[in-house]
Design an enzyme around this catalytic site. Structure first.
Site, PDB file in Angstrom:
ATOM      1  N   GLY A 186       0.782  -1.231   0.000  1.00 26.53           N
ATOM      2  CA  GLY A 186       0.000   0.000   0.000  1.00 26.53           C
ATOM      3  C   GLY A 186       0.815   1.283   0.000  1.00 26.53           C
ATOM      4  CB  SER A 187       4.332   2.176  -0.788  1.00 25.95           C
ATOM      5  OG  SER A 187       4.457   1.752  -2.125  1.00 25.95           O
ATOM      6  CG  ASN A 188       2.225   3.112  -5.526  1.00 27.71           C
ATOM      7  OD1 ASN A 188       2.730   4.055  -6.104  1.00 27.71           O
ATOM      8  ND2 ASN A 188       2.817   1.928  -5.430  1.00 27.71           N
ATOM      9  CG  LEU A 192      -6.715 -10.925  -7.859  1.00 30.18           C
ATOM     10  CD1 LEU A 192      -7.927 -11.069  -6.947  1.00 30.18           C
ATOM     11  CD2 LEU A 192      -6.193 -12.305  -8.266  1.00 30.18           C
ATOM     12  CG  LEU A 197     -10.074  -5.827 -12.093  1.00 31.54           C
ATOM     13  CD1 LEU A 197      -9.876  -4.319 -12.129  1.00 31.54           C
ATOM     14  CD2 LEU A 197     -10.900  -6.243 -10.888  1.00 31.54           C
ATOM     15  CG  ASN A 211      -3.173  -1.094 -13.083  1.00 36.77           C
ATOM     16  OD1 ASN A 211      -3.229  -1.478 -11.928  1.00 36.77           O
ATOM     17  ND2 ASN A 211      -2.247  -1.507 -13.938  1.00 36.77           N
ATOM     18  CG  HIS A 230       2.122  -2.285 -15.546  1.00 37.84           C
ATOM     19  ND1 HIS A 230       2.045  -3.467 -14.835  1.00 37.84           N
ATOM     20  CD2 HIS A 230       2.927  -2.535 -16.606  1.00 37.84           C
ATOM     21  CE1 HIS A 230       2.776  -4.382 -15.454  1.00 37.84           C
ATOM     22  NE2 HIS A 230       3.316  -3.844 -16.522  1.00 37.84           N
ATOM     23  CG  ASP A 287      -0.740  -4.258 -17.228  1.00 35.56           C
ATOM     24  OD1 ASP A 287      -0.028  -5.228 -16.921  1.00 35.56           O
ATOM     25  OD2 ASP A 287      -1.515  -3.707 -16.439  1.00 35.56           O
ATOM     26  CD  GLU A 302       5.557   1.511  -8.713  1.00 36.97           C
ATOM     27  OE1 GLU A 302       5.729   1.355  -7.487  1.00 36.97           O
ATOM     28  OE2 GLU A 302       5.278   0.577  -9.479  1.00 36.97           O
TER      29      GLU A 302
END
Ligand SMILES: Nc1nc2c(c(=O)[nH]1)N[C@@H](CN(C=O)c1ccc(C(=O)N[C@@H](CCC(=O)O)C(=O)O)cc1)CN2
Ligand SMILES: NCC(=O)N[C@@H]1O[C@H](COP(=O)([O-])[O-])[C@@H](O)[C@H]1O
Length: 216
Positions: free
Chosen positions: A14-16, A110, A112, A129, A131, A171, A200
């Site tokens: 969860g750093s982002n 995961l 989607l 997202n 990436h 992606d 990021e």
């Protein structure tokens, strides 16, 4: 402008997510993180959310696979379909946290399915997202390790990360933010990974702001 609600999907550290929380608290991000859903009950990101008084939920695929043998492909496929349907219904039918204006995958690990994506497209809720590679390179998991190896073997001379719109093809959605680093021969994987993670944490805020600005 009325405060926008963001739902963040996580699976791990969860750093982002923390970068988004910090940006929301300091006013850089003109939105409220109204909810965090994790695909793992052990994700440290859940603690980060709780520390910021953000409601959380856990939605684990392993609970859907319980008692289904790995050899039973049909049953596992049906279980995965139900996982996706239950997740999108959890999000769309929630009365407590408010309908999200934007969904951010911040280390959601995961794929989607259309069962998840189609109802959100109908509800006009965009998904983005993060990436850890450049557009069209190293799609999927373990992108940091794969790009590192390619760089050290001289196959690429740059790496980085991107924030992109989420479509069914993994992606492959339109990039919103792309940030690059140069390959340094002889660099350790840890150093390469740290440089990407630093990018990021900036990209996730920039990309989320950009996605919010695109909302009608
Ligand atoms: N339909 C989409 N789903 C997701 C996207 C996307 O662009 N379209 N982005 C991913 C995030 N992601 C990379 O950024 C990513 C995460 C996970 C996987 C993957 O192959 N997951 C496997 C499980 C892997 C494992 O745990 O070993 C799976 O879902 O079966 C690929 C890409 C989020 N989802
Ligand atoms: N394909 C998706 C993927 O690899 N995502 C990666 O998961 C990590 C999550 O870190 P965090 O949990 O500390 O935010 C990030 O490095 C992100 O790029």
């Amino acid at each position: 402008m009325s405060s926008r609600n963001i739902l963040v999907l996580i699976s791990g550290n969860g750093s982002n997510l923390q970068a988004l929380i910090d940006a929301s608290l300091n006013g850089e991000l003109p939105a409220k993180i109204s909810w965090v859903i994790s695909s793992s009950s052990t994700a440290y990101g859940l603690e980060r959310a709780s520390n910021a008084s953000i409601p959380t939920a856990i939605h684990e695929l392993k609970n859907y696979y319980k008692d289904i043998p790995k050899s039973d492909k049909k049953a596992r496929s049906d279980a995965r379909k139900k996982f996706n349907l239950d997740l999108v219904n959890l999000i769309l039918n929630d009365k407590k946290n408010g309908k999200p204006d934007l969904i951010v995958c911040a280390g959601w690990m995961l794929i989607l399915s259309p069962d998840f994506l189609a109802p959100l497209e109908k509800a006009k809720i965009p998904i983005i997202n993060l990436h850890p590679s450049l557009p069209g390179k190293f799609d999927g998991i373990n992108a940091i390790e794969r790009s590192y190896k390619a760089g050290q073997e001289g196959e690429i001379d740059e790496g980085g990360c991107m924030i992109h719109k989420v479509i069914q093809e993994v992606d492959a959605g339109e990039p919103l933010v792309v940030k690059k680093i140069n390959v340094v021969k002889g660099e350790s994987l840890e150093s390469w990974e740290n440089r990407i993670h630093q990018l990021e944490h900036v990209a996730i805020v920039e990309g989320t702001i950009k996605a919010l600005q695109e909302l009608i």
